[in-house]
Scaffold this active site. Sequence first.
Site, mmCIF file in Angstrom:
data_model
loop_
_atom_site.group_PDB
_atom_site.id
_atom_site.type_symbol
_atom_site.label_atom_id
_atom_site.label_comp_id
_atom_site.label_asym_id
_atom_site.label_seq_id
_atom_site.Cartn_x
_atom_site.Cartn_y
_atom_site.Cartn_z
ATOM 1 N N GLU A 26 0.835 -1.202 0.000
ATOM 2 C CA GLU A 26 0.000 0.000 0.000
ATOM 3 C C GLU A 26 0.871 1.255 0.000
ATOM 4 O O GLU A 26 1.952 1.265 0.583
ATOM 5 C CB GLU A 26 -0.879 -0.024 1.246
ATOM 6 C CG GLU A 26 -1.924 1.065 1.334
ATOM 7 C CD GLU A 26 -2.878 0.815 2.500
ATOM 8 O OE1 GLU A 26 -3.484 1.787 2.961
ATOM 9 O OE2 GLU A 26 -3.010 -0.343 2.943
ATOM 10 N N GLU A 63 -3.175 10.413 3.246
ATOM 11 C CA GLU A 63 -4.354 10.441 4.100
ATOM 12 C C GLU A 63 -4.423 11.779 4.837
ATOM 13 O O GLU A 63 -3.468 12.163 5.520
ATOM 14 C CB GLU A 63 -4.310 9.307 5.120
ATOM 15 C CG GLU A 63 -4.352 7.927 4.480
ATOM 16 C CD GLU A 63 -4.180 6.823 5.495
ATOM 17 O OE1 GLU A 63 -5.146 6.077 5.714
ATOM 18 O OE2 GLU A 63 -3.088 6.705 6.079
#
Length: 259
Positions: free
Chosen positions: A133, A137
Amino acid sequence: MIKRTIQPALAAILAATFSVPAFAQEGATGASFVENFDRLDTSVWYVSDGWNNGAHQNCTWSKDQVQVKDGVLSLTFEKRKLGERDFTCGEIQTRKRFGYGTYEVRMKTADGSGLNSAFFTYIGPADKKPHDEIDFEVLGKNPAKVQLNQYVSGKGGNEALADVPGGANRGFNDYAFVWEKERLRYYVNGRLVHEVTDATKLPVNAQKIFVSLWGTDTLSNWMGAFSYTAPTSMQIDRIAFTAPGDKCQFSESVACTLN
């Protein structure tokens, strides 16, 4: 980003066979593209609908929280009971997987402590791959910062913070990462903000591209105490991927400036 669970129906879709050229990583099926959201093409994008990702998530993914209007994709967080949760939220993901290259989004994030507005790539056990990943964010508790992170075979702990001048929730900002075999570079509004060269912190598996807005009641140490007053939306103006060696696709692209 938290470990994800994917519905069986999605796993079946992702198992479909694609006719593709060779890319940097085995399993990469996607080519360069620019998505300006004139419409939501569901042959390109899968809309998460009808489940949640686990006990940490206080909302149920709903296709009703995903809308395209006037060239902007909106993902909305709203108090509306659905399934096991009292709130609904929105997410889309590519059907194809992408390898090394330049990943870019132009977005405005949602308001509210306890919410996470995310642009990221992900692959995991539901796709019979290790959990890899790469994350941007923005946590609603502090929209002046964006958190960067990578997971490699399920191991994270690579967080870094970068400034978002003026606030990620106050207007559209450009976020990009350039993923190469030997390094990963993160950019905010065209400025290099973080670089990773440690091979143990670099994902290796081709991944899907996601944008999502979700909330939590339990991860307050990370995302802040959950506080809901009204529906709020994350807005996405553009998503792009440029494969290595391809020409940059729009004038503002970080790919136009790479050596």
